[in-house]
Design an enzyme around this catalytic site. Structure first.
Site, short mmCIF file in Angstrom:
data_model
loop_
_atom_site.label_atom_id
_atom_site.label_comp_id
_atom_site.label_asym_id
_atom_site.label_seq_id
_atom_site.Cartn_x
_atom_site.Cartn_y
_atom_site.Cartn_z
N ASP A 32 15.14 20.10 25.24
CA ASP A 32 14.42 21.29 25.86
C ASP A 32 12.72 20.64 25.95
OD1 ASP A 32 16.41 22.86 25.83
OD2 ASP A 32 16.08 23.32 23.89
N LYS A 35 12.55 17.37 30.13
CA LYS A 35 13.11 16.14 30.89
C LYS A 35 13.23 16.38 32.45
CE LYS A 35 16.74 16.09 28.20
NZ LYS A 35 16.40 16.91 27.05
N GLY A 60 21.00 22.58 29.89
CA GLY A 60 20.41 23.64 30.92
C GLY A 60 19.14 23.39 31.55
N HIS A 61 19.02 23.33 32.77
CA HIS A 61 17.80 23.23 33.72
C HIS A 61 17.70 24.15 34.58
CE1 HIS A 61 20.55 20.82 35.82
NE2 HIS A 61 19.94 21.23 36.78
N GLN A 260 20.32 16.72 26.09
CA GLN A 260 19.98 16.91 24.82
C GLN A 260 18.88 15.88 24.50
OE1 GLN A 260 23.66 16.92 25.36
NE2 GLN A 260 23.16 19.00 25.78
N THR A 275 24.66 17.30 18.41
CA THR A 275 25.65 17.41 19.48
C THR A 275 26.85 16.45 19.28
OG1 THR A 275 26.19 18.07 21.67
CG2 THR A 275 24.47 16.29 21.28
N THR A 358 21.87 29.56 26.58
CA THR A 358 22.16 30.59 25.29
C THR A 358 21.37 31.94 25.35
OG1 THR A 358 21.01 29.55 23.62
CG2 THR A 358 23.48 29.16 23.85
P1 IMP Z 1 26.53 21.67 20.83
O1 IMP Z 1 26.35 20.78 21.72
O2 IMP Z 1 27.05 23.10 21.76
O3 IMP Z 1 28.11 21.34 19.89
O4 IMP Z 1 25.48 22.27 19.88
C1 IMP Z 1 25.18 21.41 18.86
C2 IMP Z 1 23.81 21.29 18.58
O5 IMP Z 1 23.08 20.89 19.58
C3 IMP Z 1 23.22 22.92 18.35
O6 IMP Z 1 22.20 23.03 17.57
C4 IMP Z 1 22.81 23.40 19.78
O7 IMP Z 1 21.56 24.49 19.66
C5 IMP Z 1 22.21 21.94 20.09
N1 IMP Z 1 22.07 21.77 21.69
C6 IMP Z 1 23.07 21.55 22.47
N2 IMP Z 1 22.63 21.17 23.64
C7 IMP Z 1 21.17 21.46 23.88
C8 IMP Z 1 20.15 21.49 24.71
O8 IMP Z 1 20.60 21.26 25.85
N3 IMP Z 1 19.01 21.62 24.07
C9 IMP Z 1 18.82 21.91 22.97
N4 IMP Z 1 19.57 21.85 22.01
C10 IMP Z 1 20.99 21.74 22.36
#
Ligand code: IMP
Length: 493
Positions: A32, A35, A60-61, A260, A275, A358
């Protein structure tokens, strides 16, 4: 944020972009960092093709069409550039999310004809999504706070050699064989936790349609739905990794869009609060079929001078807690408050720090140099500073210069970390990070609005001091300073 119908052009000559080759955009913090804006800028002006190689629908964008914002997760940020966009083999591909996003773009009158999806990308299925959500809901402590998009279980299946791939959507018999061979066992695991599964399924319309009478996934129904996805996606499925390699060989400009960020990388991030793919430039290159050495320029995005984070895990410079966000609803917290909770809430409001995937409020805190020094070891030839305007009016800006370790003796084998030790570069370990006491240097902030400034030298001297301090410290330059969300609110040095 991606803006379309932009008329303004921008002189990128100072950026020293290679005339051809590969440029990668990666986050250097917890994601976040903004990018999307830099990807959008280069997608329109420099790139011939754009490729994503990591993560999945956890990203997410926001795309802004006719002044309305739309959040996309799997569709590459570059899709509105009208240039070829590839989702590489390293992406966790959820066909239902893609169907939804294609319909949404189509409904907005936007084309996605140039999208291509790797035949080798691993498939997120309802079972992976349910496993992700059930594991998180059952975790008593140390929750990772995943996005619930099935990312962890999909990559787990990949490495367990039990993954389904996009190409399976086009081969119904093979798909059926694999569903039974690989996913059947999970239905047994899920039946042992029936209540949690029922809750997860009932909360999601897409998942509900696959529930059998015991609230376990009905594999036949899933097979049918996935064969239908295959029919819809057939024109978009390709060997994208070969297409990317060919583009490089043909001397085109290839833009790699990171998802990420470094501190969330499965390999280099703050393990285990990460992640499940390698979100550094190495993982990004591999996820589109390239070698890291083929990347000519890696731009590391730094949200500065502050940091944000969603999900579980340690965050030494955190101001208050996003969990308290509701306390401040209906109020206007002051960025100069002496109460860290209020100051964090003020940053969250000013920076619109709420998760695109989310909707969760993000924790906010000061820039952390031990983490930035750590992250830049894995990529960031030059840096881009984003969201500097969020600190407009902040009287005192604190930057964490180093930590003091406050934990039990920790034996690394070749050295021992002891309580009271100074730590200048973070370790890739979330638990250790939780025992670091941040030490700060204070900088005077600037007053007034910087979003209208277009020239580097016109930035407030206080911000220039901070930029130059960070650059000297980490040994990398800020090639871009973003002073607002719009395209034109960007300073190229
Ligand atoms: P997962 O990728 O859904 O398995 O989440 C693992 C961790 O990565 C969690 O702390 C999420 O909040 C974080 N995370 C996953 N995708 C993003 C993103 O696009 N931005 C910020 N945090 C992310």
């Amino acid at each position: 944020m991606t803006f379309i119908n932009k008329e303004e052009t921008m002189n990128l000559s100072n950026l020293n972009l290679p005339p051809k080759g590969v440029v990668a955009i990666v986050g250097t913090q917890w994601g976040d960092e903004g990018k999307g804006k830099i990807v959008d800028l280069l997608a329109d002006t420099w790139a011939d093709v754009i490729a994503r190689g990591t993560g999945g629908a956890n990203a997410g964008h926001t795309i802004c069409v006719n002044d309305k914002s739309h959040v996309f997760h799997l569709m590459p940020s570059g899709i509105l550039s009208g240039k070829p966009c590839y989702l590489g083999s390293g992406v966790a591909f959820d066909p239902e999310v893609m169907r939804f996003e294609m319909d949404e773009l189509g409904g907005l009158g936007k084309s996605y004809d140039y999208l291509r999806i790797s035949r080798d990308a691993h498939l997120v299925t309802p079972i992976h999504t349910i496993l992700d959500r059930v594991h998180e809901s059952k975790a008593k402590s140390g929750k990772i706070g995943t996005t619930g998009r099935g990312i962890g279980p999909t990559f787990t299946a990949h490495y367990a050699r039990e993954g389904l791939r996009v190409v399976d959507l086009l081969n119904p018999d093979k798909l059926w064989e694999k569903l039974n061979k690989y996913l059947h066992a999970h239905t047994a695991e899920l039946s042992a936790t029936r209540i949690a599964v029922k809750d997860v399924m009932q909360a999601d319309e897409f998942l509900t349609q696959f529930a059998d009478e015991k609230n376990i996934i009905d594999l036949e129904r899933m097979h049918q739905a996935y064969v239908e996805f295959g029919e819809r996606l057939r024109p978009f499925i390709a060997d994208t990794d070969s297409l990317v390699r060919q583009a490089v060989e043909d001397g085109l400009c290839v833009l790699l869009e990171g998802a990420q960020a470094t501190l969330l990388s499965i390999d280099y991030g703050m393990y285990p609060m990460v992640t499940s793919s390698d979100s550094t430039v190495a993982g990004l290159a591999k996820g589109v079929g390239l070698r890291e050495s083929q990347v000519d320029l890696c731009i590391g995005i730094v949200k500065a001078p502050y940091t944000s984070k969603v999900g579980g895990g340690s965050f030494p410079t955190r101001l208050g807690s996003a969990a308290d966000d509701e306390i401040y609803s209906g109020t206007t917290p002051n960025i100069n408050s002496t109460d860290p909770g209020k100051q964090g809430a003020a940053l969250r409001r000013a920076g619109k720090e709420y998760g695109a995937t989310t909707g969760r409020p993000r924790d906010c805190g000061w820039l952390d140099l031990p983490l930035l020094r750590y992250a830049l070891q894995f990529g960031g030839d030059v840096m881009a500073m984003t969201k500097a305007d969020v600190l407009d009016g902040c009287a005192v800006i604190r930057i964490c210069t180093h930590y003091i370790y406050r934990g039990l003796d920790y034996d690394f084998g070749d050295s021992v970390l002891k309580s009271g030790d100074q730590v200048d570069v973070a370790f890739g370990d979330d638990d250790l990070l939780g025992h670091m006491e941040p030490q700060y240097q204070e900088f005077p902030g600037w007053q007034g609005d910087i979003t209208t400034i277009r020239s580097y030298d016109d930035l407030p001297p206080e911000l220039l001091d901070i930029i130059e301090y960070i650059e000297a410290d980490v040994g990398s330059k800020f090639a871009i300073v973003s002073v607002g969300p719009d395209r034109q609110e960007t300073i190229i040095r």
